[in-house]
Design a protein around this motif. Sequence first.
Motif, short mmCIF file in Angstrom:
data_model
loop_
_atom_site.label_atom_id
_atom_site.label_comp_id
_atom_site.label_asym_id
_atom_site.label_seq_id
_atom_site.Cartn_x
_atom_site.Cartn_y
_atom_site.Cartn_z
N ALA A 328 0.83 -1.22 0.00
CA ALA A 328 0.00 0.00 0.00
C ALA A 328 0.86 1.26 0.00
O ALA A 328 0.56 2.24 -0.68
CB ALA A 328 -0.93 -0.01 1.22
N LEU A 331 2.30 1.61 -3.48
CA LEU A 331 1.25 2.04 -4.42
C LEU A 331 0.97 3.54 -4.26
O LEU A 331 0.82 4.26 -5.25
CB LEU A 331 -0.02 1.23 -4.18
CG LEU A 331 -1.24 1.60 -5.05
CD1 LEU A 331 -0.92 1.42 -6.52
CD2 LEU A 331 -2.46 0.79 -4.65
N ALA A 335 1.55 6.24 -7.19
CA ALA A 335 0.43 7.07 -7.65
C ALA A 335 0.80 8.55 -7.59
O ALA A 335 0.48 9.33 -8.50
CB ALA A 335 -0.82 6.79 -6.81
N THR A 347 -5.41 6.08 -8.36
CA THR A 347 -5.88 5.73 -7.02
C THR A 347 -7.30 5.18 -7.03
O THR A 347 -7.66 4.41 -6.15
CB THR A 347 -5.83 6.96 -6.11
OG1 THR A 347 -6.61 8.01 -6.70
CG2 THR A 347 -4.40 7.43 -5.92
N ILE A 349 -9.91 2.71 -8.21
CA ILE A 349 -9.92 1.41 -8.89
C ILE A 349 -11.07 1.29 -9.87
O ILE A 349 -11.01 0.55 -10.84
CB ILE A 349 -9.96 0.27 -7.83
CG1 ILE A 349 -9.70 -1.08 -8.51
CG2 ILE A 349 -11.29 0.28 -7.07
CD1 ILE A 349 -9.54 -2.21 -7.53
N LEU A 352 -9.81 3.36 -13.67
CA LEU A 352 -8.37 3.36 -13.90
C LEU A 352 -8.06 3.92 -15.29
O LEU A 352 -8.64 3.48 -16.28
CB LEU A 352 -7.81 1.93 -13.78
CG LEU A 352 -7.86 1.34 -12.37
CD1 LEU A 352 -7.51 -0.14 -12.40
CD2 LEU A 352 -6.94 2.10 -11.43
N LEU A 372 -3.27 -3.44 -12.30
CA LEU A 372 -3.57 -2.42 -11.29
C LEU A 372 -4.70 -2.85 -10.37
O LEU A 372 -4.69 -2.55 -9.16
CB LEU A 372 -3.94 -1.10 -11.99
CG LEU A 372 -2.80 -0.41 -12.74
CD1 LEU A 372 -3.31 0.81 -13.49
CD2 LEU A 372 -1.70 0.00 -11.78
N LYS A 373 -5.68 -3.58 -10.89
CA LYS A 373 -6.78 -4.07 -10.06
C LYS A 373 -6.26 -5.05 -9.02
O LYS A 373 -6.62 -5.01 -7.84
CB LYS A 373 -7.85 -4.69 -10.93
CG LYS A 373 -9.09 -5.14 -10.17
CD LYS A 373 -10.15 -5.67 -11.11
CE LYS A 373 -11.40 -6.11 -10.33
NZ LYS A 373 -12.43 -6.65 -11.24
N HIS A 376 -4.32 -3.14 -6.32
CA HIS A 376 -5.22 -2.47 -5.39
C HIS A 376 -5.84 -3.45 -4.41
O HIS A 376 -5.95 -3.16 -3.20
CB HIS A 376 -6.33 -1.75 -6.17
CG HIS A 376 -5.95 -0.38 -6.64
ND1 HIS A 376 -6.01 0.73 -5.84
CD2 HIS A 376 -5.49 0.05 -7.84
CE1 HIS A 376 -5.61 1.79 -6.51
NE2 HIS A 376 -5.29 1.40 -7.76
N GLN A 377 -6.25 -4.62 -4.90
CA GLN A 377 -6.85 -5.61 -4.01
C GLN A 377 -5.84 -6.15 -3.01
O GLN A 377 -6.14 -6.36 -1.84
CB GLN A 377 -7.44 -6.76 -4.85
CG GLN A 377 -8.68 -6.35 -5.65
CD GLN A 377 -9.20 -7.46 -6.53
OE1 GLN A 377 -8.55 -8.51 -6.67
NE2 GLN A 377 -10.38 -7.27 -7.11
N SER A 380 -5.16 -3.66 -0.26
CA SER A 380 -6.28 -3.36 0.64
C SER A 380 -6.18 -4.10 1.96
O SER A 380 -6.82 -3.72 2.94
CB SER A 380 -7.60 -3.72 -0.06
OG SER A 380 -7.67 -5.13 -0.30
N TYR A 393 4.75 -7.34 -7.62
CA TYR A 393 3.95 -6.13 -7.73
C TYR A 393 4.82 -4.87 -7.60
O TYR A 393 4.61 -3.87 -8.30
CB TYR A 393 2.87 -6.11 -6.66
CG TYR A 393 1.76 -7.12 -6.91
CD1 TYR A 393 1.46 -7.56 -8.20
CD2 TYR A 393 0.99 -7.63 -5.86
CE1 TYR A 393 0.44 -8.47 -8.43
CE2 TYR A 393 -0.03 -8.53 -6.08
CZ TYR A 393 -0.30 -8.95 -7.38
OH TYR A 393 -1.31 -9.85 -7.61
#
Length: 404
Positions: A328, A331, A335, A347, A349, A352, A372-373, A376-377, A380, A393
């Motif tokens: 996180a 990321l 971003a 940022t 999702i 995008l 990117l999805k 983000h997951q 999280s 990643y």
Amino acid sequence: MSTRSKFIIGIIVLFTVFLIAEYRMPRKFQWVPTFSHKDPQPFGCMVFDSVLAASMPHGYTVERRTLWQMEKDSVFKEPKAVMIVTKEDIDAQIKKVLELASRGNTMLVATTDLYRWADTLGIGSSYNKTFHLSEIAGKNPKKGLLLWKNDTLSQWRVYVQMIERTLEIPDSIDCEVLASFFGNTGKTKNKNALPVVAASFRIGDGELILVSSPLLLTNYMMLSGDGHLFVARLMDRLKHLPVIRTESYMSRTAQTEQTPLYVLLKEPPLRWAVYLAMLTILLFCIFTARRRQRVIPVIQQPQNGNLEFARLIGSLYWQQHDNASLLAKKLAYTAEELRRQTGIDITAISDLPVSDLRFNTGRDPEELRLLLKNIHQAASGDYAVSDQKLKTYIDELDNLITSM
């Protein structure tokens, strides 16, 4: 007596002689239009305002409030005559001037910036001549003639340069011509009509008087020749109302009396205070002219601890094996870098910008969207992220930055 003492005494004597000579020197006229209530120079309004304050039957005052401020203070509960004399751009006040005139007030506007005013009133304006002192020095003003209402019995000679702009009013416009101008350069398209200097327009229940030359409403016209007769004729249109001249539409930088030095030199006590202060500064410079040396301490350059701080935070996350939080942070950093370099925001999702990233990275849009999805997951914290996925990643996010 030492040479140093003689030198100091000589400097003080010369400085004193200079101050006395400067003080006794005749003051030069400043031919700069200020239209200021406190300016005694030719194109100020100190004499102009004092004469009108003593002669207008219903009163004459000078304000620094704007039209909006005076309206807010209920000045216009009863009809008033308002004068605006300036060479500044006051096009923004056209609407307010016409509104006040329609309510029964008399508005006198003297300005050289006539284009918007002429368009609003449906008339024309033309350039006549710019004022230059060198062109009127030692010359007779016989080339310029002001005519009141085209009446040959009321004529006043002025310098051509005093009339910088003139108005051209077609016959189809309902107005009353108050003063016209005849000079070497004063010509209009209509050979039978003279260029107009002052005209009156009926606006609702009130009146708008437009004057194309604000220099006519200054100390110079009040004291020179028959200029005061023209001012008297013009003010006769306002004598039935209390008159207010507002200075709020003049540039403060044009008012020479507003400078601190002018204020200090105007009053004798303050003037001598300035002289004593200058003398003190001079003596201070003389007696402290020898250079004073002192040891300059060596100051160590502060160390940059950002890298150590980042390593410490990373070590804490690594010891806790919190891969999701590490991802996180990475990321969020990526971003911010993309937003700073390209303006692209990754940022959200749900939206995008893969189409924008495609042109910068050259990668397949669906592949970028899926990557990117997944990132983000994983960031999280909903599920554990393995070390291998974390490394993959982070490498992908680094590639996004380097490919920009």
